[in-house]
Every structure is written in C-alpha cells, then in structure tokens.
Design a protein around this motif. Structure first.
Motif, PDB file in Angstrom:
ATOM      1  N   LEU A  64       0.866  -1.187   0.000  1.00  0.00           N
ATOM      2  CA  LEU A  64       0.000   0.000   0.000  1.00  0.00           C
ATOM      3  C   LEU A  64       0.892   1.223   0.000  1.00  0.00           C
ATOM      4  CD1 LEU A  64      -2.725   1.549   0.375  1.00  0.00           C
ATOM      5  CD2 LEU A  64      -2.349   1.325   2.848  1.00  0.00           C
ATOM      6  N   HIS A  88      -2.026  -1.618  -3.743  1.00  0.00           N
ATOM      7  CA  HIS A  88      -3.096  -0.663  -3.445  1.00  0.00           C
ATOM      8  C   HIS A  88      -2.454   0.708  -3.235  1.00  0.00           C
ATOM      9  CE1 HIS A  88      -6.360  -3.703  -2.325  1.00  0.00           C
ATOM     10  NE2 HIS A  88      -5.291  -4.433  -2.611  1.00  0.00           N
ATOM     11  N   ASN A 119      -8.348  -0.744  -6.573  1.00  0.00           N
ATOM     12  CA  ASN A 119      -7.362  -0.664  -5.500  1.00  0.00           C
ATOM     13  C   ASN A 119      -6.824   0.744  -5.307  1.00  0.00           C
ATOM     14  OD1 ASN A 119      -7.714  -3.404  -5.358  1.00  0.00           O
ATOM     15  ND2 ASN A 119      -5.671  -3.945  -6.087  1.00  0.00           N
TER      16      ASN A 119
END
Length: 210
Positions: free
Chosen positions: A54, A77, A97
């Motif tokens: 992420l 993401h 995402n």
C-alpha cells in the motif's frame, strides 16, 4: 472526491487542486522509472516475502511501476488525493485498488506486507502528522518504508514560491518513538547528483513490525 474547501488542512486542498495536477507533468518518464528501480532494489534488499503493498500518496504510480517490475504479481493498493492523478494511477494498478481520498480520511480495513510513503510526509501539516503515523502503523503488516527529506529538528522551507507547504524533520524517528513495535532494519540516502540514478536527496528508512 470532496471540494477543496472541505479538507481539514490547507495542504490537502493544495495537493488535491491545480498544483497537484501540475505536479503530474514534472514527475514521470523513463528516467524516473529507472531511478526508482535502482532505489527500491537497494532500499528493499532487507525485506523478505513481500506479496502486497500500500502506497500513501502514490500520484500516478511511478513508485508502484518500479515495485511491480521488481516484485511481479504484487498485490498493489494506493491512496491518492488528486483526482486526475488517481485516474491515471488506475491505469497502472487495478482501479478498484485506488483510494481517491485524503490520507487523513483513509481508514485501513486490512494490513499489507509493505507500506510505503515517499516524498509525502514532507507536505503534510505538522499538526496532523501523528494521525498519519497512526494510519501508517495500522496499515503495516510487516514492513514500513519512509523516504523523505530528513532534518534532526523540525523545519519549514519555501516550496516553489509557497510557504507552509514543505517540512523537514525526523519522520521515521518520530514514528518509531510513537509505535515501538516498528524497529529500524535498514536506512540510506539517495543523492540528486547521482550520475546514473538521481533521486531528490531522499533519506529512506525501512522498519519492520515485531
């Protein structure tokens, strides 16, 4: 995406608006991708078993393009406040995402093997940094990488003709003091005069949650 006058800080509105859109044109291209490949291949050499990532403040995904090449099949993401950047980011990673929102509004519902923030904390209002630190920690399953301008003491410097838009401090040190489970396992510096793979004088810190 909400209007610029509904953000919690001036800095959020600044990056969600026209300046953030103009930033896209200055930060893309094959040379940057090559530099990012070199950067992450070194900065992540101590990381093991990274399957998901992420990125906080991903812009159009230049960091994630490099990570996808280094870690094929990575579950990626990203959070991005600027709507045009988020649209282009959705062409780099799975659109579902992409979280087109402010970091301050993001609520992590899971954790990722690697959480990345690069050149973003320097632009966040210092009064809300602790909130961001908490979101970084809450999102981290194993590794957290912070890559920012470093200064041992907090300082604000002019940024492209603007004040209160760029801040330097020991971000990683503050994160580790606030969240002791995050422990430093590697760190380094990337220099803007590197003859082959320049970066923007970034000091990076790789932490592991233990």
């Amino acid at each position: 995406m909400k209007s610029e006058n509904t953000f919690k800080t001036e800095q959020e509105a600044f990056w969600a608006g026209e300046f953030g859109t103009e930033y896209i044109q200055r930060n893309q291209g094959d040379l940057l991708l090559a530099s990012n490949l070199n950067f992450f291949s070194g900065a992540l050499r101590a990381a093991r078993g990274v399957k998901s990532c992420l990125e906080f403040g991903a812009n159009i995904g230049m960091n994630l393009k490099a990570l996808n090449l280094l870690h094929p099949g990575l579950d990626v993401h990203a959070i991005e406040i600027n709507s045009e950047a988020a649209r282009q980011l959705g062409e780099v990673i799975t659109p579902a995402n992409v979280y087109n929102t402010s970091i301050l509004d993001f609520q992590p519902k899971r954790t990722w093997d690697l959480v990345l923030i690069k050149g973003v904390l320097i632009h966040i209002n210092p009064e809300v940094l602790c909130q961001v630190y908490d979101k970084l920690e809450a999102s981290t399953g194993r590794y957290l990488m912070v890559a920012e301008y470093y200064n041992p003491a907090p300082v604000a410097i002019p940024y492209r003709g603007h004040t209160d838009r760029l801040f330097k401090r020991d971000f990683a040190g503050e994160i580790m003091e606030r969240h002791p489970l995050l422990q430093l396992i590697d760190y380094g510096f990337a220099y803007h005069r590197d003859p082959n793979f320049p970066q923007d004088d970034i000091t990076w810190f790789l932490m592991e949650k233990r």
